[in-house]
Design an enzyme around this catalytic site. Sequence first.
Site, PDB file in Angstrom:
ATOM      1  N   ASP A 162      21.228 -40.170   6.023  1.00  0.00           N
ATOM      2  CA  ASP A 162      20.937 -39.634   4.694  1.00  0.00           C
ATOM      3  C   ASP A 162      19.479 -39.208   4.558  1.00  0.00           C
ATOM      4  O   ASP A 162      19.188 -38.145   3.993  1.00  0.00           O
ATOM      5  CB  ASP A 162      21.292 -40.660   3.616  1.00  0.00           C
ATOM      6  CG  ASP A 162      22.790 -40.834   3.430  1.00  0.00           C
ATOM      7  OD1 ASP A 162      23.575 -40.115   4.096  1.00  0.00           O
ATOM      8  OD2 ASP A 162      23.188 -41.684   2.607  1.00  0.00           O
ATOM      9  N   HIS A 217      24.353 -33.557   9.076  1.00  0.00           N
ATOM     10  CA  HIS A 217      24.661 -34.780   8.324  1.00  0.00           C
ATOM     11  C   HIS A 217      26.123 -35.176   8.534  1.00  0.00           C
ATOM     12  O   HIS A 217      26.426 -36.359   8.745  1.00  0.00           O
ATOM     13  CB  HIS A 217      24.359 -34.561   6.839  1.00  0.00           C
ATOM     14  CG  HIS A 217      24.526 -35.782   6.002  1.00  0.00           C
ATOM     15  ND1 HIS A 217      25.570 -35.927   5.121  1.00  0.00           N
ATOM     16  CD2 HIS A 217      23.784 -36.915   5.906  1.00  0.00           C
ATOM     17  CE1 HIS A 217      25.457 -37.102   4.522  1.00  0.00           C
ATOM     18  NE2 HIS A 217      24.381 -37.721   4.973  1.00  0.00           N
TER      19      HIS A 217
END
EC number: 3.1.1.4
Length: 145
Positions: free
Chosen positions: A119, A75
Amino acid sequence: MYPAHLLLLLAVCVSLLGASAIPPLPLNLAQFALVIKCADKGKRPRWHYMDYGCYCGPGGSGTPVDELDRCCKTHDQCYAQAEKKGCYPKLTMYSYYCGGDGPYCNSKTECQRFVCDCDVRAADCFARYPYNNKNYNINTSKRCK
């Protein structure tokens, strides 16, 4: 104007100048928390991901402690790619849908789609791997080299 009114006006102006120097908070962190909740069906409090392993939370270094921590590293790398594209991932708000199979992005701009995809992939990854309580709030200076 009365002197008291001028003093009050001056105080308001000075306080606004001070407030303008405060850096903005990452606006989409609350949104990211909702995407995580959608992906894991609310099984774990969002704040548990704020200080997990070497990469979940601010910063990140060393070798991820497990697969969940690796999700956070990926991420972070995705956000770095977004920044290279000229996006501001911590400030970008996007549109998504929470369906029965988890979150789906339906944003309009390229940056919104890219950040949303970062996300959603992270949230799906979090939902896929087990959470090890021993990796919460670890001593990163010792374990993340």
